[in-house]
Motif scaffolding. Structure first.
Motif, PDB file in Angstrom:
ATOM      1  N   UNK A 129       0.840  -1.199   0.000  1.00  0.00           N
ATOM      2  CA  UNK A 129       0.000   0.000   0.000  1.00  0.00           C
ATOM      3  C   UNK A 129       0.872   1.245   0.000  1.00  0.00           C
ATOM      4  N   UNK A 130       0.338   2.330  -0.552  1.00  0.00           N
ATOM      5  CA  UNK A 130       1.000   3.626  -0.451  1.00  0.00           C
ATOM      6  C   UNK A 130       0.506   4.320   0.801  1.00  0.00           C
ATOM      7  N   UNK A 131       1.229   5.360   1.222  1.00  0.00           N
ATOM      8  CA  UNK A 131       0.907   6.076   2.458  1.00  0.00           C
ATOM      9  C   UNK A 131       0.699   7.550   2.148  1.00  0.00           C
ATOM     10  N   UNK A 132      -0.431   8.071   2.609  1.00  0.00           N
ATOM     11  CA  UNK A 132      -0.745   9.496   2.463  1.00  0.00           C
ATOM     12  C   UNK A 132      -0.900  10.096   3.848  1.00  0.00           C
ATOM     13  N   UNK A 133      -0.229  11.230   4.088  1.00  0.00           N
ATOM     14  CA  UNK A 133      -0.367  11.934   5.360  1.00  0.00           C
ATOM     15  C   UNK A 133      -1.401  13.048   5.236  1.00  0.00           C
ATOM     16  N   UNK A 134      -2.459  12.955   6.039  1.00  0.00           N
ATOM     17  CA  UNK A 134      -3.369  14.078   6.236  1.00  0.00           C
ATOM     18  C   UNK A 134      -2.658  14.989   7.226  1.00  0.00           C
ATOM     19  N   UNK A 135      -1.892  15.926   6.690  1.00  0.00           N
ATOM     20  CA  UNK A 135      -1.047  16.778   7.526  1.00  0.00           C
ATOM     21  C   UNK A 135      -1.565  18.192   7.633  1.00  0.00           C
ATOM     22  N   UNK A 136      -2.882  18.352   7.801  1.00  0.00           N
ATOM     23  CA  UNK A 136      -3.435  19.694   7.950  1.00  0.00           C
ATOM     24  C   UNK A 136      -2.657  20.472   9.000  1.00  0.00           C
ATOM     25  N   UNK A 137      -2.265  19.761  10.061  1.00  0.00           N
ATOM     26  CA  UNK A 137      -1.502  20.376  11.151  1.00  0.00           C
ATOM     27  C   UNK A 137      -0.097  19.775  11.253  1.00  0.00           C
ATOM     28  N   UNK A 138       0.418  19.280  10.140  1.00  0.00           N
ATOM     29  CA  UNK A 138       1.750  18.668  10.161  1.00  0.00           C
ATOM     30  C   UNK A 138       2.818  19.661  10.585  1.00  0.00           C
ATOM     31  N   UNK A 139       2.586  20.939  10.284  1.00  0.00           N
ATOM     32  CA  UNK A 139       3.568  21.978  10.603  1.00  0.00           C
ATOM     33  C   UNK A 139       4.016  21.930  12.067  1.00  0.00           C
ATOM     34  N   UNK A 140       3.103  21.603  12.994  1.00  0.00           N
ATOM     35  CA  UNK A 140       3.456  21.679  14.418  1.00  0.00           C
ATOM     36  C   UNK A 140       3.904  20.344  15.005  1.00  0.00           C
ATOM     37  N   UNK A 141       4.221  19.359  14.165  1.00  0.00           N
ATOM     38  CA  UNK A 141       4.600  18.033  14.652  1.00  0.00           C
ATOM     39  C   UNK A 141       6.096  17.852  14.864  1.00  0.00           C
ATOM     40  N   UNK A 142       6.899  18.797  14.425  1.00  0.00           N
ATOM     41  CA  UNK A 142       8.349  18.591  14.433  1.00  0.00           C
ATOM     42  C   UNK A 142       8.910  18.425  15.840  1.00  0.00           C
ATOM     43  N   UNK A 143       8.413  19.205  16.793  1.00  0.00           N
ATOM     44  CA  UNK A 143       8.950  19.122  18.154  1.00  0.00           C
ATOM     45  C   UNK A 143       8.668  17.751  18.770  1.00  0.00           C
ATOM     46  N   UNK A 144       7.454  17.254  18.594  1.00  0.00           N
ATOM     47  CA  UNK A 144       7.088  15.954  19.171  1.00  0.00           C
ATOM     48  C   UNK A 144       7.933  14.835  18.574  1.00  0.00           C
ATOM     49  N   UNK A 145       8.100  14.844  17.265  1.00  0.00           N
ATOM     50  CA  UNK A 145       8.858  13.776  16.618  1.00  0.00           C
ATOM     51  C   UNK A 145      10.367  13.970  16.745  1.00  0.00           C
ATOM     52  N   UNK A 146      10.801  15.216  16.995  1.00  0.00           N
ATOM     53  CA  UNK A 146      12.229  15.475  17.006  1.00  0.00           C
ATOM     54  C   UNK A 146      12.839  15.317  15.634  1.00  0.00           C
ATOM     55  N   UNK A 147      12.053  15.617  14.611  1.00  0.00           N
ATOM     56  CA  UNK A 147      12.494  15.480  13.227  1.00  0.00           C
ATOM     57  C   UNK A 147      12.090  16.722  12.443  1.00  0.00           C
ATOM     58  N   UNK A 148      12.770  16.964  11.324  1.00  0.00           N
ATOM     59  CA  UNK A 148      12.444  18.098  10.474  1.00  0.00           C
ATOM     60  C   UNK A 148      11.212  17.770   9.626  1.00  0.00           C
ATOM     61  N   UNK A 149      10.632  18.795   9.028  1.00  0.00           N
ATOM     62  CA  UNK A 149       9.500  18.570   8.131  1.00  0.00           C
ATOM     63  C   UNK A 149       9.862  17.649   6.967  1.00  0.00           C
ATOM     64  N   UNK A 150      11.009  17.840   6.296  1.00  0.00           N
ATOM     65  CA  UNK A 150      11.351  16.911   5.216  1.00  0.00           C
ATOM     66  C   UNK A 150      11.498  15.466   5.693  1.00  0.00           C
ATOM     67  N   UNK A 151      12.053  15.267   6.887  1.00  0.00           N
ATOM     68  CA  UNK A 151      12.188  13.901   7.397  1.00  0.00           C
ATOM     69  C   UNK A 151      10.831  13.264   7.630  1.00  0.00           C
ATOM     70  N   UNK A 152       9.887  14.051   8.159  1.00  0.00           N
ATOM     71  CA  UNK A 152       8.541  13.523   8.404  1.00  0.00           C
ATOM     72  C   UNK A 152       7.841  13.230   7.086  1.00  0.00           C
ATOM     73  N   UNK A 153       7.854  14.208   6.178  1.00  0.00           N
ATOM     74  CA  UNK A 153       7.150  14.050   4.906  1.00  0.00           C
ATOM     75  C   UNK A 153       7.738  12.931   4.068  1.00  0.00           C
ATOM     76  N   UNK A 154       9.019  12.669   4.224  1.00  0.00           N
ATOM     77  CA  UNK A 154       9.684  11.648   3.416  1.00  0.00           C
ATOM     78  C   UNK A 154       9.148  10.248   3.689  1.00  0.00           C
ATOM     79  N   UNK A 155       8.505  10.057   4.840  1.00  0.00           N
ATOM     80  CA  UNK A 155       7.941   8.747   5.149  1.00  0.00           C
ATOM     81  C   UNK A 155       6.769   8.413   4.240  1.00  0.00           C
ATOM     82  N   UNK A 156       6.062   9.432   3.751  1.00  0.00           N
ATOM     83  CA  UNK A 156       4.828   9.218   3.001  1.00  0.00           C
ATOM     84  C   UNK A 156       5.055   9.342   1.498  1.00  0.00           C
ATOM     85  N   UNK A 157       4.108   8.819   0.745  1.00  0.00           N
ATOM     86  CA  UNK A 157       4.136   8.977  -0.703  1.00  0.00           C
ATOM     87  C   UNK A 157       3.546  10.317  -1.118  1.00  0.00           C
TER      88      UNK A 157
END
Length: 401
Positions: A204-232
């Motif tokens: 399966x492919x992966x899609x992120x509903x990231x309406x609020x993805x902008x504020x996730x970096x602190x929780x994950x301890x990762x940059x936006x590109x690192x987070x987005x790179x997980x998804x298709x």
């Protein structure tokens, strides 16, 4: 805004679940709430859009001058400032390309329709609390011909095990980050990577509903590109958290985004001009995006002060969820009628000029109400003592005895 549109979007059809009661019409109740909250001197975040059109245009021009060359011409069918916003968004997410959409609902329908064609499967696995399932009137099925299945019904993101054991085949896994209706909750980074891997195991492919993805970096301890790179593919909003007027973007591989542009046109999203929304989005990326980690950190202090204050006040039952917020937004639950709590919030704004809470609703049993709290720039000035003081004044209006 505190509650991030819960004030109106989640009230009942007649406004009764979030109105101050009495004989006032729903429109009068909404007007009273907006006037009280926007007129308050102290609040945790910005209020509902207020002021005149002329005033808002003047503010957009003033703020926009720092984010874009206003001497350039307006866009026509997606060029100019819209194209520049798309390039900026793709760069921020580390994606090959991005396409601007007038709404997130349209962006996600297009994304999932594209993936259904590419995978050969019209089935999307997603959480039953996710936005496409709860707040879009069944658009995925009725408009886009997509069928949905649910890996879990628990009020949290699905786990890798649940994705692996889902008893139906699916072509796309949609993950809402954060899962807003469950309390703006996020998995850990390891949990997220494992869940994505589980979807890949099922082809399966992966899609992120990231309406609020902008504020996730602190929780994950990762940059936006690192987070987005997980998804298709990734969808992001420009008005949630960033304070824009409207609009969204869909980011991913170049060929996927080109196909999405074609479907955007078919869905009616190829608008003649969109420069006000695009300019407001660029302002949000310039002003708000860098501050979101600071807001998320302060939300933890606000949530802690609320827990302490509610315990000290002897409230018979309460919940701050999550106890330590994953982003700059979280839920507060209290054992009172939503109408009573909203009236107390309105009166506190009118009488004290302070907004701690806004609209409340009852998503569960009657008499158990919930509100959403957002901590943004205005809330950074609130220390724990300020939160407890405002909470005490609020509870005095809920329990006058």
């Amino acid at each position: 805004m505190s509650g991030d549109t819960v004030d109106e979007a989640h009230a009942g059809p007649d406004g009764s679940s979030a109105g101050p009661g009495g004989s006032a019409s729903p429109e009068e109740r909404r007007a009273r709430r907006a006037a009280a909250w926007n007129g308050a001197r102290r609040r945790l975040s910005e209020g509902l859009p207020a002021g005149t059109i002329a005033g808002r245009l003047a503010r957009l021009a003033e703020e926009g001058a720092a984010a874009y060359d206003l001497e350039r011409g307006p866009d026509l069918y997606g060029d100019g400032i819209v194209a520049d916003l798309e390039e900026r968004t793709a760069a921020l997410l580390g994606a090959e390309a991005a396409a601007f959409f007038p709404t997130g609902t349209m962006a996600q329908q297009v994304a999932l329709r594209c993936w259904a064609g590419r995978t050969g499967s019209p089935v999307v696995a997603l959480h039953p609390l996710s936005h496409p399932e709860r707040h879009e009137r069944g658009a995925l099925t009725h408009v886009s011909g997509v069928r949905t299945v649910h890996p879990t019904g628990a009020p949290r993101p699905p786990t890798a095990e649940e994705v692996r054991e889902l008893d139906e085949p699916f072509g796309t896994l949609l993950l809402e980050l954060p899962l807003r209706d469950a309390g703006f909750v996020l998995p850990t980074w390891d949990e997220l990577t494992e869940t994505v891997a589980a979807a890949r195991e099922r082809d399966a492919v992966v899609h992120f509903d990231g309406a609020r993805l902008w504020e996730c970096t602190a929780h994950f301890g990762r940059t936006l590109p690192e987070i987005a790179d997980l998804a298709d593919s990734v969808y992001v909003s420009f008005y949630k958290s960033l304070g824009g007027l409207s609009g969204a973007a869909l980011a991913g591989p170049e060929d996927f985004v080109e196909e999405a542009r074609a479907w955007r046109h078919r869905y009616g999203g190829q608008l003649f001009q969109q420069w006000p929304a695009a300019l407001a989005a660029l302002v949000g990326l310039e002003r708000e995006l860098p501050r979101l980690p600071e807001y998320a950190a302060h939300a933890k202090a606000v949530a802690g002060a609320l827990r302490e204050g509610l315990a000290e006040a002897g409230v018979p039952w309460f919940r701050v969820h999550p106890e330590e917020p994953h982003t700059h937004q979280f839920q507060v639950w209290l054992p009172y009628d939503a109408e009573v709590l909203t009236e107390a919030a309105v009166r506190q704004a009118e009488e004290d000029g302070t907004v701690l809470f806004r609209a409340w609703r009852e998503p569960g049993p009657p008499g158990l109400a919930m509100t959403e709290v957002t901590v943004a720039a205005p809330g950074l000035a609130w220390g724990p003592g300020d939160v407890r003081e405002a909470l005490s004044a609020f509870l005095a209006r809920v329990r006058p005895d």
